[in-house]
Every structure is written in structure tokens, then in C-alpha cells.
Design a protein around this motif. Structure first.
Motif, short mmCIF file in Angstrom:
data_model
loop_
_atom_site.label_atom_id
_atom_site.label_comp_id
_atom_site.label_asym_id
_atom_site.label_seq_id
_atom_site.Cartn_x
_atom_site.Cartn_y
_atom_site.Cartn_z
N PRO A 77 35.13 61.05 43.18
CA PRO A 77 34.10 61.87 43.18
C PRO A 77 34.43 63.31 43.68
O PRO A 77 33.64 64.27 43.43
CB PRO A 77 32.86 61.31 44.26
CG PRO A 77 33.86 60.30 44.97
CD PRO A 77 35.03 60.06 44.24
N LEU A 78 35.65 63.46 44.31
CA LEU A 78 36.28 64.50 44.69
C LEU A 78 36.72 65.48 43.41
O LEU A 78 37.05 66.68 43.67
CB LEU A 78 37.44 64.53 45.68
CG LEU A 78 37.20 63.74 46.97
CD1 LEU A 78 38.10 63.51 48.07
CD2 LEU A 78 35.76 64.90 47.71
N ASP A 79 37.11 64.75 42.30
CA ASP A 79 37.59 65.55 41.17
C ASP A 79 36.69 66.43 40.51
O ASP A 79 36.53 66.16 39.41
CB ASP A 79 38.45 64.54 40.23
CG ASP A 79 39.33 64.96 39.27
OD1 ASP A 79 39.52 66.27 39.50
OD2 ASP A 79 40.06 64.39 38.82
N CYS A 80 36.16 67.44 41.22
CA CYS A 80 35.26 68.37 40.25
C CYS A 80 35.74 69.63 40.51
O CYS A 80 36.40 70.22 41.50
CB CYS A 80 33.95 68.36 41.37
SG CYS A 80 32.64 69.51 40.83
N ILE A 81 35.79 70.30 39.23
CA ILE A 81 36.19 71.56 39.08
C ILE A 81 35.40 72.64 39.23
O ILE A 81 35.54 73.66 39.70
CB ILE A 81 36.94 71.62 37.39
CG1 ILE A 81 38.00 70.69 37.41
CG2 ILE A 81 37.12 73.03 37.21
CD1 ILE A 81 38.55 70.33 35.96
N ALA A 82 33.96 72.27 38.84
CA ALA A 82 32.97 73.44 38.85
C ALA A 82 31.48 72.46 38.83
O ALA A 82 31.48 71.61 37.82
CB ALA A 82 33.10 74.33 37.82
N ARG A 83 30.68 72.68 39.83
CA ARG A 83 29.25 72.17 39.55
C ARG A 83 28.37 73.52 39.16
O ARG A 83 28.55 74.66 39.36
CB ARG A 83 28.81 71.74 40.93
CG ARG A 83 29.56 70.89 41.56
CD ARG A 83 28.91 69.93 42.55
NE ARG A 83 29.95 68.95 43.16
CZ ARG A 83 30.15 67.78 42.89
NH1 ARG A 83 29.62 67.44 41.59
NH2 ARG A 83 30.98 66.86 43.36
N GLY A 84 27.70 72.81 38.02
CA GLY A 84 26.51 73.88 37.55
C GLY A 84 27.19 74.69 36.80
O GLY A 84 26.40 75.96 36.71
N ALA A 85 28.20 74.82 36.34
CA ALA A 85 29.04 75.92 35.47
C ALA A 85 28.36 76.26 34.23
O ALA A 85 27.74 75.04 33.66
CB ALA A 85 30.30 75.58 35.05
N LEU A 86 28.06 77.42 33.74
CA LEU A 86 27.14 77.39 32.36
C LEU A 86 28.02 77.60 31.37
O LEU A 86 28.87 78.22 31.16
CB LEU A 86 26.61 78.97 32.55
CG LEU A 86 25.43 79.03 33.44
CD1 LEU A 86 25.08 80.43 33.68
CD2 LEU A 86 24.54 77.98 33.23
N VAL A 87 28.02 76.30 30.49
CA VAL A 87 28.85 76.36 29.22
C VAL A 87 28.30 76.09 28.12
O VAL A 87 27.10 75.63 28.05
CB VAL A 87 29.86 75.06 29.55
CG1 VAL A 87 30.82 75.26 30.71
CG2 VAL A 87 29.18 73.79 29.66
N PRO A 88 28.77 76.57 26.88
CA PRO A 88 28.13 76.26 25.71
C PRO A 88 28.28 74.58 25.41
O PRO A 88 29.05 73.90 26.13
CB PRO A 88 28.98 76.92 24.57
CG PRO A 88 30.09 77.01 25.25
CD PRO A 88 29.93 77.35 26.71
N PRO A 89 27.36 74.05 24.22
CA PRO A 89 27.74 72.78 24.17
C PRO A 89 29.15 72.17 23.68
O PRO A 89 29.83 72.99 22.82
CB PRO A 89 26.83 72.46 23.13
CG PRO A 89 25.79 73.38 22.86
CD PRO A 89 26.52 74.69 23.70
N LEU A 90 29.79 71.38 24.44
CA LEU A 90 31.02 71.10 24.13
C LEU A 90 31.08 69.44 23.82
O LEU A 90 30.17 68.83 24.03
CB LEU A 90 31.91 71.01 25.45
CG LEU A 90 32.04 72.55 26.15
CD1 LEU A 90 32.53 72.61 27.60
CD2 LEU A 90 32.92 73.42 25.18
N ARG A 91 32.26 69.28 23.14
CA ARG A 91 32.48 68.08 22.39
C ARG A 91 33.82 67.42 22.94
O ARG A 91 34.58 68.23 23.11
CB ARG A 91 32.48 67.76 20.73
CG ARG A 91 30.96 68.38 20.50
CD ARG A 91 30.93 68.13 18.89
NE ARG A 91 29.79 68.70 18.41
CZ ARG A 91 29.45 69.04 17.10
NH1 ARG A 91 30.56 69.26 16.51
NH2 ARG A 91 28.56 69.71 16.88
N PRO A 92 33.98 66.12 22.94
CA PRO A 92 35.52 65.51 23.02
C PRO A 92 36.49 66.31 22.19
O PRO A 92 36.11 66.30 21.13
CB PRO A 92 34.98 64.12 23.00
CG PRO A 92 33.63 63.73 23.43
CD PRO A 92 33.10 64.89 22.69
#
Length: 156
Positions: free
Chosen positions: A89-104
Motif C-alpha cells: 500500500p506504500l507503493d503510491c506515486i500520486a493520490r488524486g492526480a488529474l489524468v485523462p482516461p488511460l488504458r493498459p
């Protein structure tokens, strides 16, 4: 002034000079939607490559921005928690980042990772491959390498 007349002033300017010099490229592994409307974007990088000490709470974690590469599917930005590939659970880069729709499979850039990124990370954690580091000047590549961990076969 008598006591400090022979004093020398020293300082370490590394972070100030190079923190904006690096960009980490990552691939979206998965996008998970939860009932409460919360979205998690899972990348192939995280605390293992990007300041693992921050992931452990040892140093302050800056809020990372996530910039998609390629054509945008939408102009709409939505909040998402951007997570690394481990089950921590510590492996977080950003919380609540504003991003466009992303796909794998999408590639994203995480700018401003030039100081204490890989060298302060948990590179052996979860047995993930180390990222390649590419140095360039303008449009010319001047060096490309991958750190060694000491587990490569030794040739006689």
C-alpha cells in the motif's frame, strides 16, 4: 566575526540543480475502477524505481504529475490514484492526480525525477527489472545504460 573569520561555507546543491532534469517513462499495466467512483492507475514503476525511501516514509514524497504520451482520447481530466506494481500500500506515486482516461499499454511520463530517484529506490524489491537510463543532449543520445545489481552471471 572573530570566531568565524576562518570559517568556510559548504553546501550540497545537487537536488536544486538536477531535480527537474529527469523524466521517468512508465507503462500503464492496469486501470481499476472501484464502486465509490475511485480509480487506480497501476504503472510498471513506483517506489521500486522512483524514490523508494519516500514510499517508506523516510523522506518527503513530492506530488508527482503524470503526463500521458501520445494522442489524448479525451480532454477530460479525472482524479485517480497512480500506484506502482507491487502489492504494498506504500507503493503510491500520486493520490488524486488529474489524468485523462488511460488504458493498459499507454505510456506516461513522470517529470522532475532527476535527483535521488533510482539511487534512493528499492531496486531489488519484488525482483523487478531495473529501468534503462538514457542521457541526451538536445535530440542526441549521449549515454544509455542499466544499473547492475550484482546478481548477473559471472563469466570465467
Amino acid at each position: 566575526r572573530r570566531r568565524t573569520a576562518d570559517a568556510e561555507l559548504w553546501f550540497e546543491s545537487g537536488r536544486y540543480l538536477v531535480s527537474s532534469c529527469g523524466t521517468l517513462l512508465a507503462t500503464v499495466l492496469d486501470v481499476k475502477m472501484f464502486e465509490a467512483g475511485k480509480t487506480h492507475v497501476i504503472l510498471d514503476t513506483g517506489m521500486i524505481h522512483l524514490g523508494g525511501m519516500a514510499g517508506l516514509g523516510r523522506i518527503h514524497r513530492a506530488l508527482a504529475s503524470i503526463e500521458p504520451l501520445g494522442e489524448a482520447r479525451s480532454e477530460t481530466l479525472e482524479p485517480a490514484d497512480v500506484m506502482g506494481p507491487t502489492d504494498s500500500p506504500l507503493d503510491c506515486i500520486a493520490r488524486g492526480a488529474l489524468v485523462p482516461p488511460l488504458r493498459p499499454g499507454d505510456t506516461v511520463a513522470i517529470p522532475n525525477v532527476g535527483a535521488y530517484g533510482l539511487t534512493a529506490s528499492l531496486v531489488e524489491f519484488a525482483s523487478r527489472q531495473l529501468p534503462a537510463e538514457v542521457c541526451y543532449r538536445g535530440a542526441s543520445v549521449v549515454a544509455a545504460y542499466r544499473l547492475r545489481t550484482g546478481h548477473e552471471p559471472i563469466s570465467p
